[in-house]
Design an enzyme around this catalytic site. Structure first.
Site, PDB file in Angstrom:
ATOM      1  N   ASP A  25      76.626  87.123  62.285  1.00 20.46           N
ATOM      2  CA  ASP A  25      76.401  87.260  60.844  1.00 20.46           C
ATOM      3  C   ASP A  25      76.083  85.901  60.228  1.00 20.46           C
ATOM      4  OD1 ASP A  25      79.053  86.525  61.582  1.00 20.46           O
ATOM      5  OD2 ASP A  25      79.664  86.751  59.499  1.00 20.46           O
ATOM      6  N   ASP A  26      75.558  85.964  59.012  1.00 20.54           N
ATOM      7  CA  ASP A  26      75.278  84.769  58.222  1.00 20.54           C
ATOM      8  C   ASP A  26      74.410  83.765  58.971  1.00 20.54           C
ATOM      9  OD1 ASP A  26      76.900  86.081  56.514  1.00 20.54           O
ATOM     10  OD2 ASP A  26      78.501  84.596  56.456  1.00 20.54           O
TER      11      ASP A  26
END
Length: 892
Positions: free
Chosen positions: A303-304
């Site tokens: 993620d991110d």
């Protein structure tokens, strides 16, 4: 843009994710509640939390005897036995002894697992553990004995935790315990917490404390994934130093003792080359070091990160570009880890991952690649519809399962506060539909930067995840307060007041629900005593909690918010007294109270949270409730005085952190309103002048040094008399500084700046000011000091003041001339508290002749004006040593 995700979870038993919830019965009174707040306060002592799936009271009781015998199966869980023994001693038993069978006599006997427990359960008319899923248990109290048994070791441990709650706390034997039969199991297999926020990671001591808390509340998962542990992200290839690895081992060992699975989540996405054999070896080698200290659950969060920019040319050559390529590359790496590490380590739990698209259920090439190519036994984590999902439904969970094509473990971003570090989020877990756990592999929550303060919300997460059918958010919240307060009524009252003042979040949009209700009652019936009691509870709560709360971590976590709560409680109580004095017509008392409020508010707004970078962030407490109450009290006093007061700002845009909309009209160009999102077409900022008035120059100052492009790039200035029909004053484009002089004679009560196009930049407004045709001209002397002005003595705002640059000379006068002669019953002069009496005489001019009314009597002077229109007022100074000051001269 806030994104706080990573991985988390263990797989325990995915088949449990669809346990049916029909036919379950919660604790007495769990259904049909009409007043959750009252139910929370009235929750009976000895209630089990999380609420059991089935609990049945018996008509008999057992007595805690001086000596208690524990008959346990030889294989019974050692930690569960320790909990049972300690709970019995805490209930008043002098001795707890182990034996192979019950002794003769009337001594209380407790059976833990094995044939003895099974027989005792049957004798007590309770069903055993047959047919229960993993972690289920049976518990019965009655007829001089206690029996508890688990489907497995964890179930026995949970039975012991439930017994702990049923037993009283006494310092001597003899306590009576009501007969009870419990049969219980979890609604979903995985229930836990993800330390996955940005900002200051938890301390080692705090993590150990959290693991104890999770075990007590039947949470079975802790995911180690602090965003600011460099060895998880930037330095993911590097081995841990020996001291750090030793700390991790202590956590793993404590987690095992508490029947909590420790999950290690490594986030290589910032630099990994998915096709690199060297990176695969580095990742699995890192996992091996954690396996060697006892970790059995692993995750690879992705993620991110960007999946449009590869970290190596080889990935582009092998996988191509776009979402499908990114999903394929990630599946390739994860499948290698799954097949070459997880599968080759007997006892390893299924691998978990966090997709780069973790926040919706919309089909995409990326999701399709994961669904098609990722090994089917890998768990996919999902935050719901939105990074911070206000609600989460059964239908959404089903859709997530369909779109990702894998079992779903929720990464629920509550009560995480790394995106609002000025707030504590102390409200309950809410907005999650009943039946949701049955659609999931599990539920995990991302907590606050403040570990101990997170316990209030995490208690409610544990309640919901174990038994969503019986879950009542407000009742659970009340029970969490009672538990943290240790059963002490005074501490619980203080904690409830403080938690209520820090209640709001994306899940609980209304702030300070109980305090707001008290204010609404006061507005309705005018009974100041009840409201003052509520405000006093908040004002006194910090001192009570600092003195009496056993969890010192909570006091440490909440320090600046506790200080702010005390200060806001004092400011609001002063505002309440101002309202009462104003109603009573006690002008001098009201003015005295009015002058205290600005400093009280400044103090309340002065407390800061210092983040890991040293940045000082002003904290918010009961925002939108207490500050609005104080502002309304000042506005009511303005109305009673007959002045307009400072304009009130508003907007339809969200606010970024503490950059409140009121800063647009505070007269300080160094402060500013800052939106929390980009303006859309139609978004606006507005000011209410409180009354129709002539408009002078309108000034809109936008942008700031650190964000020069945060202004309305295409907008219009508009004015209105009724806030419904708007007229255009001017249009503006590509300028952060707007200054417009309306045509002579233009009047309005409302002004607004409205966006006519959507934009990407957010909005900063330093000042939104409206000069009015001076209704009263001020002249004479002494001259104003630097930073002050003569006009401040008659600007319709008592918060501003004219302050002289020197002492007045004998006979020198400060003169006020209205734009037209006025009829008035009185002349009121407001001055700073402590202003001396007799400093000047007050005169009015009628028919061109000055006539005396009286002398200044101190800070508040109100003199009858006599008959006839007044052409002017003047203060004739008597030549005292101090430089005079005047807040406002009012004709009314």
């Amino acid at each position: 843009m806030h994104r706080t995700r990573t991985a988390a979870a263990t797989a325990l038993a995915l088949a449990l994710a669809a346990i049916p919830l029909t036919g379950m019965s919660g604790p007495p009174g769990a259904a049909g509640r009409q007043d959750p707040a009252r139910e929370a306060r009235d929750r009976p002592a000895g209630a089990i939390s999380p609420a059991p799936q089935s609990v049945r009271p018996r008509s008999d009781r057992v007595t805690i005897t001086p000596a208690v015998t524990v008959v346990a199966d030889p294989k019974a869980d050692a930690t569960a036995l320790a909990v049972v023994s300690k709970s019995l001693r805490d209930a008043g038993a002098d001795r707890v002894v182990r034996a192979e069978q019950a002794p003769a006599g009337r001594r209380l006997t407790v059976y833990v697992d094995g044939a003895g427990a099974a027989s005792a359960l049957r004798d007590l008319g309770a069903r055993g553990t047959g047919g229960l899923p993993a972690e289920g248990y049976a518990l019965a109290v009655g007829d001089g004995r206690i029996a508890l048994a688990g489907k497995d070791a964890t179930g026995t441990y949970y039975a012991a935790q439930s017994l702990r709650q049923l037993l009283p706390r006494r310092d001597r034997p003899g306590a009576q315990v009501r007969g009870t039969a419990v049969r219980d199991w979890p609604a979903t297999a995985l229930r836990g917490v993800i330390e996955g926020f940005y900002g200051t990671p938890w301390s080692h001591r705090a993590r150990l404390d959290q693991l104890d808390f999770y075990g007590e509340h039947k949470m079975n998962l802790y995911v180690y994934s602090p965003k600011d542990d460099a060895y998880l992200r930037e330095k993911w290839r590097d081995p841990y130093p020996a001291d750090r690895l030793a700390e991790l081992k202590e956590l793993v060992d404590r987690a095992r003792q508490r029947h909590v699975e420790f999950s290690y989540a490594l986030s290589p996405g910032l630099s990994v080359c998915y096709s690199s054999e060297a990176d695969l070896r580095a990742l699995t080698a890192k996992f091996q070091t954690l396996w060697d200290i006892g970790v059995r659950t692993f995750a690879v969060p992705l993620d991110d990160i960007s999946y449009t920019d590869w970290n190596c040319a080889a990935d582009k050559d092998r996988f191509g570009t776009g979402g499908w390529a990114a999903g394929t590359a990630q599946a390739h790496l994860l499948n290698r880890v799954n097949q070459e590490f997880i599968a080759r380590h007997p006892g390893a739990r299924p691998l978990q991952m966090v997709p780069t698209e973790y926040y919706d259920v919309e089909p995409s090439p990326y999701k399709k690649a994961l669904a098609a190519r990722l090994d089917g036994n890998v768990l996919v984590e999902w935050t719901g519809v939105g990074v911070i999902a206000p609600t989460m439904t059964v239908a959404q969970a089903r859709r997530a399962r369909e779109v990702f094509g894998h079992p779903i473990l929720t990464w629920d971003n509550y009560p995480v506060n790394d995106y609002v570090t000025n707030r504590l989020l102390l409200g309950p877990f809410s907005g999650r539909e009943k039946g949701l756990p049955g659609q999931l592999a599990g539920i995990t929550a991302n907590p606050m930067i403040q570990p101990a303060a997170s316990k209030l919300a995490l208690y409610t997460v544990a309640d919901y995840a174990w038994n969503d059918a019986a879950y009542d958010a407000r009742a659970s919240w009340g029970a969490a307060i009672e538990e943290l307060a240790g059963g002490d009524a005074r501490t619980a009252r203080a904690l409830r007041a403080f938690a209520d003042a820090n209640y709001s979040s994306a899940l609980n949009p209304r702030q300070a629900t109980e305090l707001a209700a008290a204010i609404e009652e006061f507005d309705h019936d005018g009974d100041a005593r009840r409201l003052d009691a509520a405000l006093r509870d908040l004002q006194d709560a910090p001192a009570v909690l600092r003195e009496r709360l056993a969890d010192r971590g909570f006091v440490e976590d909440g320090a600046p918010w506790l200080d702010a709560a005390h200060a806001w409680g004092g400011a609001a109580r002063t505002a309440l007294r101002l309202i009462e004095a104003t109603k009573a017509g006690d002008g001098a008392r009201a003015w005295e109270l009015r002058q205290r409020i600005p400093e009280l508010v400044r103090t309340a707004r002065s407390f800061v949270y210092v983040d890991m970078t040293g940045r000082k962030i002003p904290v918010l407490v009961a925002d939108g409730v207490l500050d609005t109450f104080v502002e309304d009290a000042l506005a009511a006093h303005d109305e009673a005085l007959g002045v307009i007061g400072r304009p009130k700002a508003s907007t339809d845009l969200p606010v970024h952190q503490d950059n409140a909309v009121s800063r647009m009209t505070d007269g300080d160009d160094a402060t500013y309103f800052w939106s929390g999102a980009a303006p859309r077409a139609g978004s606006y900022v507005a000011v209410d002048l409180h009354a129709e008035r002539p408009l002078g120059t309108v000034t809109l100052s936008m942008g700031r040094s650190g964000s020069p492009d945060d202004y309305l790039h295409h907008g219009v200035l508009e004015y209105s008399s009724d806030d419904k029909t708007w007229r255009r004053l001017a249009a503006f484009d590509a300028t952060p500084e707007v200054r417009v002089t309306p045509p002579a004679g233009t009047t309005a009560r409302y002004l607004r700046a409205r966006a006519v196009q959507a934009q990407d930049n957010w909005l900063v407004v330093r000042e939104f000011t409206v000069a009015g045709a001076d209704r009263v001209a001020v002249s004479g002397g002494p001259p104003a000091a630097p930073g002050s002005a003569l006009r401040s003595a008659a600007d319709q705002d008592p918060a501003t003041a004219y302050r002289a640059a020197r002492a007045a000379e004998q006979g020198e006068a400060l003169e006020f001339t209205p734009d037209a002669p006025r009829s008035a019953r009185s002349v009121t002069v407001l001055r700073p508290q402590g202003a001396p009496a007799g400093e000047a005489s007050v005169e009015v001019r009628r028919g061109g002749v000055w006539r005396p009314l009286g002398t200044l009597s101190g800070a508040y002077t109100r003199l009858a004006a006599g008959d006839g229109a007044i052409e002017g007022v003047r203060l004739v100074w008597r030549g005292r040593a101090a430089a005079p000051a005047v807040n406002e001269v009012i004709l009314r």
